[in-house]
Design an enzyme around this catalytic site. Structure first.
Site, PDB file in Angstrom:
ATOM      1  N   CYS A   1      -8.881 -10.417  31.604  1.00 20.55           N
ATOM      2  CA  CYS A   1      -8.674 -10.458  29.914  1.00 20.55           C
ATOM      3  C   CYS A   1      -7.760 -10.767  29.852  1.00 20.55           C
ATOM      4  O   CYS A   1      -6.814 -10.824  28.715  1.00 20.55           O
ATOM      5  CB  CYS A   1      -9.018  -9.311  28.644  1.00 20.55           C
ATOM      6  SG  CYS A   1      -8.055  -7.577  29.813  1.00 20.55           S
TER       7      CYS A   1
ATOM      8  N   SER B   1      -9.589   5.971  35.558  1.00 22.42           N
ATOM      9  CA  SER B   1      -8.482   7.367  35.219  1.00 22.42           C
ATOM     10  C   SER B   1      -8.575   7.931  34.314  1.00 22.42           C
ATOM     11  O   SER B   1      -7.643   8.902  34.385  1.00 22.42           O
ATOM     12  CB  SER B   1      -7.105   5.746  35.933  1.00 22.42           C
ATOM     13  OG  SER B   1      -7.001   5.316  34.339  1.00 22.42           O
TER      14      SER B   1
END
Length: 394
Positions: free
Chosen positions: A338, A249
């Protein structure tokens, strides 16, 4: 040095060498330490436990540094810790790789300090008041040990607010880094933008995993989602992927990826870049009937804390469900988290739910983790934040 005494029964974590003590474990403080000051931590029986950074603005009120009462926390102590951390990564740097993480916070006994090397420049993240108090000493030691061209401050992370620190960014010493620093990882060239890039500038924690995944991409069509500067894209192309579609994005990510493709001499017909929200784009691909041989899902941190775990689990499940719909039978999915709050077993369960909703059978081929320059102290499992699965989707 000011004494901080723990409540009875709260000394176990410190005795097991865990580096965090929460504010609720503190019984009393003799004096009024400044935030970031080194204090002595004692048990309810007044026995020495450790030296620690103190901060009354943080839930982690004490960040433990040293368990030997006879060792002074002075400039020579910081010098020894930094030298040890740098030396342990020396073999990671070679003719094919000139970027890695040199200091990884608690893992290197320096809670709140992250140092990344990008060719001749260093990027610092200072995330604790204790490290901020000795920042000038740390810069001097890094200059002495590494002789960089410049040291740049990337302490703009949200974690600083937990220590009541303002986000900061800018040159700390030496030359201002150019807009794009050219680095090499596993023989692949990258342009890194420290000032505007995410985190400290580059995700060197995926170095090993990029190579592992690339081995499955020869002559395959690859979809690299959340591609950022193109680590999985470039490794796949280097290994002979037929075509790679890269989605992110961020406009900066797209610009950086373009530079990196040109740097490595890959032709335009081998790769397509799409600036779009990944979840929306996966739905577009499904509506178009597109399928791929290999898919990479490497999203940002969905669960910054345990309180966000339920919401993050739904987000990971939906993302992976969408991805599984786009894979050909027998296709390969490399999926990551993560989020430190999401452990590997929880992540496996989320993937199982996604597979059930997608109506696909899934085999685990490999498990991914962070590389050796992001070590995990055996007493601090929270440092094991990156986990992933290499899956065959049937």
């Amino acid at each position: 040095m000011i004494d901080v005494t723990l409540k009875k029964g709260k000394e176990k974590a410190a005795m097991l060498r865990h580096p965090w003590i929460f504010s609720g474990a503190i019984d009393k403080i003799k004096g009024k330490p400044a935030n970031g000051e080194v204090v002595t931590v004692r048990s309810s029986e007044k026995e020495f436990l450790a030296y620690a950074y103190y901060n009354d603005q943080s839930r982690v009120a004490l960040r433990l540094l040293e368990w030997d009462e006879d060792v002074a926390i002075d400039k020579s102590w910081y010098e020894q810790k930094l030298k040890s951390a740098i030396a342990s990564r020396a073999h990671v740097l070679n003719d094919d790789t000139n970027t890695c993480r040199l200091v990884f916070s608690e893992a290197d006994f320096l809670p709140g300090l992250i140092v990344d090397k990008y060719a001749d420049f260093l990027s610092l993240q200072v995330l604790s008041a204790g490290i901020e108090a000795v920042q000038e000493d740390i810069i001097a030691i890094l200059r002495q040990e590494l002789n960089p061209k410049g040291i740049f401050d990337k302490s703009d992370a949200g974690a600083r607010k937990h220590e009541n620190l303002e986000p900061v960014q800018g040159l700390l010493w030496g030359e201002t880094p150019p807009e794009f620093i050219e680095v090499k990882e596993n023989g692949i060239l990258y342009h890194i933008n420290i000032a505007e890039g995410q985190k400290s500038g580059f995700y060197c924690d995926q170095r090993d995993n990029r190579q592992i995944l690339a081995a499955y991409t020869k002559d395959k069509s690859v979809l690299d989602c959340f591609c950022y500067s193109g680590g999985f894209t470039l490794n796949s192309l280097k290994n002979g992927a037929a075509h790679v579609t890269s989605v992110d994005s961020s406009a900066l990510a797209m610009e950086t990826l373009k530079h990196n493709l040109e740097l490595n001499g890959f032709s335009a017909d081998q790769q397509e870049s799409i600036q779009s929200d990944v979840n929306k784009q996966l739905r577009v691909f499904k509506e178009e009937g597109k399928t791929f041989d290999v898919l990479v899902l490497d999203p940002p941190k969905y669960a910054p804390s345990r309180s966000a775990l339920d919401r993050a689990a739904r987000a990971y499940k939906d993302l992976n469900r969408l991805g599984m719909h786009l894979l050909k039978k027998g296709g390969i999915l490399a999926t990551f988290s993560c989020s430190g709050a999401v452990d590997l077993e929880t992540f496996k369960q989320i993937i199982a739910w996604a597979a059930l909703d997608a109506g696909r059978e899934v085999q685990i081929i490999k498990q991914f983790s962070q590389p050796e320059d992001h070590p995990v102290r055996i007493s601090f499992s929270e440092g094991e934040y990156l986990k992933g699965l290499l899956l065959r989707v049937l």
